[in-house]
Design a protein around this motif. Sequence first.
Motif, PDB file in Angstrom:
ATOM      1  N   ALA A  90       1.908  12.901  -8.682  1.00  0.00           N
ATOM      2  CA  ALA A  90       1.142  14.147  -8.734  1.00  0.00           C
ATOM      3  C   ALA A  90       2.039  15.338  -8.413  1.00  0.00           C
ATOM      4  CB  ALA A  90      -0.023  14.080  -7.746  1.00  0.00           C
ATOM      5  N   GLU A 131      -4.464  17.351   0.119  1.00  0.00           N
ATOM      6  CA  GLU A 131      -5.024  16.085  -0.351  1.00  0.00           C
ATOM      7  C   GLU A 131      -4.115  14.916   0.019  1.00  0.00           C
ATOM      8  OE1 GLU A 131      -6.379  16.270  -4.390  1.00  0.00           O
ATOM      9  OE2 GLU A 131      -6.713  14.105  -4.464  1.00  0.00           O
ATOM     10  N   LEU A 137      -2.316  20.270  -3.040  1.00  0.00           N
ATOM     11  CA  LEU A 137      -1.690  18.943  -3.161  1.00  0.00           C
ATOM     12  C   LEU A 137      -1.322  18.399  -1.783  1.00  0.00           C
ATOM     13  CD1 LEU A 137       0.756  17.705  -5.811  1.00  0.00           C
ATOM     14  CD2 LEU A 137       1.361  17.372  -3.431  1.00  0.00           C
ATOM     15  N   VAL A 170      -4.604  13.604   3.531  1.00  0.00           N
ATOM     16  CA  VAL A 170      -5.708  12.652   3.715  1.00  0.00           C
ATOM     17  C   VAL A 170      -5.179  11.228   3.583  1.00  0.00           C
ATOM     18  CG1 VAL A 170      -7.896  11.830   2.756  1.00  0.00           C
ATOM     19  CG2 VAL A 170      -7.439  14.287   2.895  1.00  0.00           C
ATOM     20  N   THR A 171      -4.376  11.013   2.554  1.00  0.00           N
ATOM     21  CA  THR A 171      -3.790   9.693   2.334  1.00  0.00           C
ATOM     22  C   THR A 171      -2.863   9.307   3.484  1.00  0.00           C
ATOM     23  OG1 THR A 171      -3.866  10.016  -0.066  1.00  0.00           O
ATOM     24  CG2 THR A 171      -2.349   8.348   0.741  1.00  0.00           C
ATOM     25  N   ALA A 208       1.836   7.311  -6.119  1.00  0.00           N
ATOM     26  CA  ALA A 208       0.773   8.115  -6.746  1.00  0.00           C
ATOM     27  C   ALA A 208       0.869   9.575  -6.312  1.00  0.00           C
ATOM     28  CB  ALA A 208      -0.591   7.542  -6.375  1.00  0.00           C
ATOM     29  N   THR A 221       0.834  -1.205   0.000  1.00  0.00           N
ATOM     30  CA  THR A 221       0.000   0.000   0.000  1.00  0.00           C
ATOM     31  C   THR A 221       0.868   1.253   0.000  1.00  0.00           C
ATOM     32  OG1 THR A 221      -1.779  -1.158   1.145  1.00  0.00           O
ATOM     33  CG2 THR A 221      -1.811   1.235   1.257  1.00  0.00           C
ATOM     34  N   ARG A 231       2.233   1.845  -3.535  1.00  0.00           N
ATOM     35  CA  ARG A 231       1.214   2.345  -4.466  1.00  0.00           C
ATOM     36  C   ARG A 231       0.848   3.795  -4.168  1.00  0.00           C
ATOM     37  NH1 ARG A 231      -1.224  -2.740  -4.159  1.00  0.00           N
ATOM     38  NH2 ARG A 231      -2.227  -2.080  -2.240  1.00  0.00           N
ATOM     39  N   ASP A 232       0.533   4.056  -2.887  1.00  0.00           N
ATOM     40  CA  ASP A 232      -0.022   5.364  -2.534  1.00  0.00           C
ATOM     41  C   ASP A 232       1.027   6.469  -2.597  1.00  0.00           C
ATOM     42  OD1 ASP A 232      -2.286   3.903  -2.140  1.00  0.00           O
ATOM     43  OD2 ASP A 232      -2.489   4.314  -0.002  1.00  0.00           O
ATOM     44  N   VAL A 247      -4.581   8.176   6.652  1.00  0.00           N
ATOM     45  CA  VAL A 247      -5.076   6.799   6.555  1.00  0.00           C
ATOM     46  C   VAL A 247      -3.914   5.834   6.810  1.00  0.00           C
ATOM     47  CG1 VAL A 247      -6.002   5.060   4.974  1.00  0.00           C
ATOM     48  CG2 VAL A 247      -7.002   7.347   5.044  1.00  0.00           C
TER      49      VAL A 247
END
Lengths: 109, 174
Positions: free
Chosen positions: B74, B152, B149, B155-156, B70, B63, B66-67, B159
Amino acid sequence: MRLNRRQLCLGAGAVAVAPALPATGAPAARVDIHAFAFEPAHVTIRAGESIEWINHDFAPHTATGDEVNWDTGELEKNDSASLRFDTPGTYPYFCAYHPHMRGMVEVIS
Amino acid sequence: MKTLFLSAAIATSLLAQTVQAGEKMNDLEIAHTAYTAGQLDIRYAHLALAVSENTEVRAFAETMLRDHAAVNTAAVNLITKLNVTPQDNDLSRALVQGAADKRAELMSLSGKAFDCVYAQNELGYHQVVNKTVEESFIPAVTVEPLKELLSEALVTFKVHEGHAEMMVKGLQCA
């Protein structure tokens, strides 16, 4: 080689028909994936209609049936996928990458 | 438990440095530091996938790969669009050195010892980074797209922090 979830589901489909299939055309409902949540979390459609999932997060997500017999495949930011549900029933699902994310599709006749 | 206390002490110390440094940093330095933090966590994840045999630890590491990839993609897209070059800085360098030291420690471990140190480090690392991004970087940034950015991305990262906390509890490392 990396198999995505959709390919895995299609592989499983050799022995059981997936309850949701890739769809084209206008969806009856739309689920936004935002801040690691499916919005709305509960969607009701009629049999034969489709749902579109759109991911707005940086993190990639999926919408995957609890029984892993259907899913959207990996959705990167701003990606979308539509699936058609032909059989009435309830279809709980989750994100395969972030399993705490949960949703429900209810299909009525 | 000793390891947990040590991790907490390191995290607290790093946080103090980070917040202090963040107050003096410009947008390009903040962008560089945030990107670096993501890249370092990706390196931790690669190490975990190479060493750990624990299903939960491996899933967490995947995870993170991937995150963070990403988010950093961005970030690169934004930097390219703005046609600017992020600036290396003391905090970025401190993060890189701290991560190198932690990786050296991790590479000397295996089995549950590795899993516990990795999990505790991920929890501490995300706590520090999240607090810094939320309380120091976002208020300090002047370029709106970068602020968006970071907001946002936070937020990830939050988590991830929650996920790391569950991983630490699940491993029962004390």
